[in-house]
Design a protein around this motif. Structure first.
Motif, PDB file in Angstrom:
ATOM      1  N   LEU A  63      43.487  56.133  23.681  1.00  0.00           N
ATOM      2  CA  LEU A  63      44.334  56.685  22.622  1.00  0.00           C
ATOM      3  C   LEU A  63      43.901  56.210  21.236  1.00  0.00           C
ATOM      4  CD1 LEU A  63      47.824  56.183  24.304  1.00  0.00           C
ATOM      5  CD2 LEU A  63      46.173  58.029  24.622  1.00  0.00           C
ATOM      6  N   ASN A  64      43.938  57.146  20.280  1.00  0.00           N
ATOM      7  CA  ASN A  64      43.700  56.736  18.900  1.00  0.00           C
ATOM      8  C   ASN A  64      45.045  56.471  18.230  1.00  0.00           C
ATOM      9  OD1 ASN A  64      44.794  59.169  17.916  1.00  0.00           O
ATOM     10  ND2 ASN A  64      42.855  59.965  17.171  1.00  0.00           N
ATOM     11  N   ARG A  65      45.036  56.185  16.943  1.00  0.00           N
ATOM     12  CA  ARG A  65      46.258  55.798  16.230  1.00  0.00           C
ATOM     13  C   ARG A  65      47.289  56.918  16.138  1.00  0.00           C
ATOM     14  NH1 ARG A  65      43.339  58.234  12.960  1.00  0.00           N
ATOM     15  NH2 ARG A  65      43.520  58.728  10.768  1.00  0.00           N
ATOM     16  N   GLU A  66      46.894  58.161  16.379  1.00  0.00           N
ATOM     17  CA  GLU A  66      47.816  59.295  16.284  1.00  0.00           C
ATOM     18  C   GLU A  66      48.661  59.496  17.540  1.00  0.00           C
ATOM     19  OE1 GLU A  66      46.102  62.952  14.573  1.00  0.00           O
ATOM     20  OE2 GLU A  66      44.259  61.769  14.364  1.00  0.00           O
ATOM     21  N   VAL A  67      48.295  58.840  18.633  1.00  0.00           N
ATOM     22  CA  VAL A  67      48.964  59.061  19.914  1.00  0.00           C
ATOM     23  C   VAL A  67      49.585  57.752  20.397  1.00  0.00           C
ATOM     24  CG1 VAL A  67      48.647  59.816  22.305  1.00  0.00           C
ATOM     25  CG2 VAL A  67      47.313  60.886  20.476  1.00  0.00           C
ATOM     26  N   ALA A  68      50.886  57.785  20.642  1.00  0.00           N
ATOM     27  CA  ALA A  68      51.594  56.587  21.095  1.00  0.00           C
ATOM     28  C   ALA A  68      51.495  56.395  22.606  1.00  0.00           C
ATOM     29  CB  ALA A  68      53.062  56.663  20.689  1.00  0.00           C
ATOM     30  N   GLN A  69      51.453  57.512  23.357  1.00  0.00           N
ATOM     31  CA  GLN A  69      51.494  57.401  24.807  1.00  0.00           C
ATOM     32  C   GLN A  69      50.903  58.662  25.431  1.00  0.00           C
ATOM     33  OE1 GLN A  69      55.506  57.323  26.337  1.00  0.00           O
ATOM     34  NE2 GLN A  69      54.909  56.188  28.156  1.00  0.00           N
ATOM     35  N   ALA A  70      50.176  58.502  26.520  1.00  0.00           N
ATOM     36  CA  ALA A  70      49.662  59.628  27.306  1.00  0.00           C
ATOM     37  C   ALA A  70      49.680  59.211  28.767  1.00  0.00           C
ATOM     38  CB  ALA A  70      48.250  59.994  26.874  1.00  0.00           C
ATOM     39  N   PHE A  71      49.934  60.157  29.650  1.00  0.00           N
ATOM     40  CA  PHE A  71      50.017  59.839  31.071  1.00  0.00           C
ATOM     41  C   PHE A  71      49.770  61.101  31.872  1.00  0.00           C
ATOM     42  CE2 PHE A  71      54.117  60.701  29.216  1.00  0.00           C
ATOM     43  CZ  PHE A  71      54.637  61.695  30.035  1.00  0.00           C
ATOM     44  N   TRP A  72      49.413  60.914  33.131  1.00  0.00           N
ATOM     45  CA  TRP A  72      49.247  62.017  34.071  1.00  0.00           C
ATOM     46  C   TRP A  72      50.542  62.174  34.848  1.00  0.00           C
ATOM     47  CZ3 TRP A  72      44.969  64.911  33.722  1.00  0.00           C
ATOM     48  CH2 TRP A  72      43.841  64.349  33.143  1.00  0.00           C
ATOM     49  N   VAL A  73      50.883  63.396  35.203  1.00  0.00           N
ATOM     50  CA  VAL A  73      52.071  63.648  36.010  1.00  0.00           C
ATOM     51  C   VAL A  73      51.752  64.789  36.975  1.00  0.00           C
ATOM     52  CG1 VAL A  73      53.115  65.234  34.338  1.00  0.00           C
ATOM     53  CG2 VAL A  73      54.560  64.018  35.928  1.00  0.00           C
ATOM     54  N   SER A  74      52.289  64.703  38.168  1.00  0.00           N
ATOM     55  CA  SER A  74      51.995  65.719  39.182  1.00  0.00           C
ATOM     56  C   SER A  74      52.822  66.981  38.950  1.00  0.00           C
ATOM     57  CB  SER A  74      52.289  65.171  40.584  1.00  0.00           C
ATOM     58  OG  SER A  74      53.688  65.035  40.763  1.00  0.00           O
ATOM     59  N   LEU A  75      52.320  68.091  39.439  1.00  0.00           N
ATOM     60  CA  LEU A  75      53.060  69.345  39.375  1.00  0.00           C
ATOM     61  C   LEU A  75      54.356  69.230  40.177  1.00  0.00           C
ATOM     62  CD1 LEU A  75      53.181  72.244  38.405  1.00  0.00           C
ATOM     63  CD2 LEU A  75      51.828  72.903  40.398  1.00  0.00           C
ATOM     64  N   GLU A  76      54.317  68.499  41.250  1.00  0.00           N
ATOM     65  CA  GLU A  76      55.515  68.261  42.066  1.00  0.00           C
ATOM     66  C   GLU A  76      56.621  67.614  41.223  1.00  0.00           C
ATOM     67  OE1 GLU A  76      55.839  64.980  45.234  1.00  0.00           O
ATOM     68  OE2 GLU A  76      55.316  66.796  46.370  1.00  0.00           O
ATOM     69  N   THR A  77      56.254  66.659  40.388  1.00  0.00           N
ATOM     70  CA  THR A  77      57.221  65.993  39.501  1.00  0.00           C
ATOM     71  C   THR A  77      57.793  66.987  38.495  1.00  0.00           C
ATOM     72  OG1 THR A  77      56.119  63.863  39.739  1.00  0.00           O
ATOM     73  CG2 THR A  77      57.490  64.154  37.786  1.00  0.00           C
TER      74      THR A  77
END
Length: 136
Positions: A63-77
């Motif tokens: 992540l660069n300074r513009e993004v606080a958080q990123a994550f993967w999530v399943s289609l099921e979720t």
């Protein structure tokens, strides 16, 4: 992000911005297509384009300074009805209940707004729908 004068197209801008902001190189992913453009807030003149890619594997985000958080999530979720909630958005001083998805659990940010609408467009291409589409 925005399209820069150095970008050959909106798609190349998306690939550049994604690489810069989260470290994901989309040139190695399978490009599936472009979604319908969506408008931002009324009278803002802002138009947002969505592009869909399929990555063969998950990567660790950088992540660069513009993004606080990123994550993967399943289609099921995403499709789990128990995760569908109402987000209390306030527009021009008035509460407007918006459909949202609680992806990370209580007290965490939810997926809603334009991202929710883009997700609906993407799922529609696969014949699926988000279980709670109150805004339609």
């Amino acid at each position: 992000g925005r399209v820069d004068t150095s970008d050959a197209s909106p798609r190349s801008a998306v690939e550049r911005e994604t690489r810069e902001e989260v470290g994901l190189d989309l040139s190695r992913a399978n490009y599936l297509g472009r979604l319908d453009d969506l408008c931002g807030r009324p009278n803002s003149g802002l138009v947002i384009s969505g592009f869909v890619y399929r990555a063969s594997q998950q990567i660790d985000f950088q992540l660069n300074r513009e993004v606080a958080q990123a994550f993967w999530v399943s289609l099921e979720t995403v499709l789990d009805r128990k995760r569908h909630v109402t987000y209390p958005f306030v527009y021009e001083g008035r509460p407007v209940p918006m459909p949202a998805i609680d992806l990370l659990g209580p007290g965490q940010p939810v997926l809603w707004g334009l991202t929710y609408r883009f997700l609906d467009l993407m799922l529609g291409l696969t014949g699926r729908t988000i279980p709670s589409l109150a805004w339609k």
